[in-house]
Write an enzyme that holds these catalytic residues in place. Structure first.
Site, short mmCIF file in Angstrom:
data_model
loop_
_atom_site.label_atom_id
_atom_site.label_comp_id
_atom_site.label_asym_id
_atom_site.label_seq_id
_atom_site.Cartn_x
_atom_site.Cartn_y
_atom_site.Cartn_z
CG HIS A 140 43.30 15.23 12.15
ND1 HIS A 140 43.94 15.84 13.19
CD2 HIS A 140 42.10 15.85 12.04
CE1 HIS A 140 43.17 16.79 13.70
NE2 HIS A 140 42.04 16.83 13.02
NE ARG B 236 39.03 23.54 21.12
CZ ARG B 236 38.14 23.40 20.14
NH1 ARG B 236 37.66 22.21 19.84
NH2 ARG B 236 37.73 24.45 19.45
#
Ligand code: PAF
Length: 282
Positions: A37, A188
Site C-alpha cells: 500500500h 492476509r
C-alpha cells in the site's frame, strides 16, 4: 493529514482542493496497510497535488464463510503510515455511511472477467469490488486511482469498468511488493503460522519457475502452469485453488505466449486456511 468518516467531509475537502485548481489521487484500501500500500500511496503523492486514502473493509465483496470479521484492522497504524508518506486525507467510513439503509443498487460485470480465476470460488467478490470502487470514485472524484498488480484480475476489472461506465479517471497499476524472501506483501499474511509462512514461499517460487521457463523460450503456457502446479503440490501445507494463464486485459484463458499481447499467469493457493494470490505478467 486528516481522518474523516463521512462522505460530506470528503466532498468538502475535495471541493476546496478543486477550487484551488489542485489534482487529486485516490488509493482505495481495506486498511491494515503494508509496504505494498505504501508504494501505491507514494506513487499517488508523486503524481498528484492531494492524495486521499480510503480505509474501509468492504462487506459486499466478502462471501459467506470468508474472513470479513477476522480481516485485520488498525486505523492508528494506518494513519501513521499515511501521514509519513504524505497522504492528505484518510476516508474511514462506517459500513452504514457507505451503504445507507435500504441500499439495493450494485455494479455488476458479466462474463469471464469476473467469473474466471478468483471469480470461480468468490462468485460475488467482483460485484462488491465494482460497487464500492464506483462509490469511492463518485465520492472522491479523483483524477487518478492506484491499484496493485498483485490483484491483477481486480485491476483488469476496474480498468474495464472505468471504460464501460465512462469514469473520467486514470487507473494506475503498480508493481507487486515482496518480502525479502519473495512472499508477496498482503494483509492476509498475518494469518499465517510460522510453518505456514515458510510454506507460503511456494507461491513466489512458482512465479519464478514460470518466469524462468518463459525467459528460456517456452511458449506453451499449459506446460508452464503444469510445472508451477507440480512445484506447489510438493508442499504439504499448500492446496491449489487455481494456476492459470489468461490474457491480462480481458482474463480469457490462453495457451500460448503468442495468443495475446500480455499474458497474466495467476494463482490462488490455500496455505492451511489462508487463501493467498500471486502472479506475473509477461
Ligand atoms: O484491493 C482492495 O483492497 C479492495 O478490493 C478495494 C479495491 C479497496 C475495494 O474494497
Amino acid at each position: 493529514m486528516k481522518i474523516v468518516k463521512t462522505i460530506a467531509e470528503v466532498r468538502a475537502e475535495v471541493k476546496e482542493w478543486r477550487r484551488q485548481g489542485l489534482s487529486v489521487g485516490l488509493v482505495p484500501t481495506m486498511g491494515f496497510l503494508h509496504e505494498g500500500h505504501k508504494s501505491l500511496i507514494e506513487r499517488a503523492v508523486s503524481e498528484n497535488d492531494r492524495v486521499v486514502v480510503s480505509d474501509f473493509v468492504n462487506p459486499t465483496q466478502f462471501g459467506e464463510g470468508e474472513d470479513l470479521e477476522a480481516y485485520p484492522r488498525d486505523i492508528h497504524r494506518d494513519a501513521e503510515l499515511c501521514s509519513e508518506v504524505g497522504a492528505n486525507l484518510i476516508f474511514h467510513p462506517e459500513v452504514s455511511e457507505m451503504y445507507a439503509e435500504g441500499a439495493c443498487t450494485m455494479v455488476d460485470m458479466k462474463g469471464e472477467m469476473t467469473t474466471g480465476l478468483c471469480g470461480k470460488t468468490r462468485p460475488i467478490h467482483f460485484r462488491g469490488v465494482c460497487t464500492v470502487v464506483s462509490k469511492l470514485f463518485n465520492i472522491v472524484t479523483p483524477d487518478r486511482a492506484y491499484f496493485g498488480q498483485k490483484d491483477a484480475q481486480q485491476l483488469a476489472v476496474i480498468k474495464r469498468m472505468v471504460k464501460d461506465l465512462n469514469f473520467d479517471i486514470e487507473i494506475v497499476g503498480c508493481p507487486i511488493v515482496r518480502e525479502a524472501d519473495g512472499l508477496a506483501k498482503s494483509s492476509r499474511n498475518t494469518y499465517l503460522s510460522e510453518a505456514e509462512r515458510k510454506a507460503a514461499l511456494v507461491l513466489s517460487q512458482a512465479v519464478r519457475k514460470g518466469q524462468e521457463m518463459m525467459e528460456s523460450g517456452e511458449t506453451n503456457l499449459d506446460r508452464i502452469t503444469d510445472a508451477m502446479k507440480g512445484l506447489i503440490s510438493a508442499e504439504p501445507l499448500a492446496r491449489i485453488d487455481y494456476v492459470e494463464a489468461v490474457n491480462a486485459e480481458n482474463i480469457q484463458p490462453v495457451h500460448s505466449t503468442e495468443d495475446c499481447e500480455q499474458v497474466l499467469v495467476a494463482m490462488a493457493v490455500y496455505i492451511g486456511k489462508t487463501r493467498l494470490i500471486d502472479n506475473f505478467i509477461s
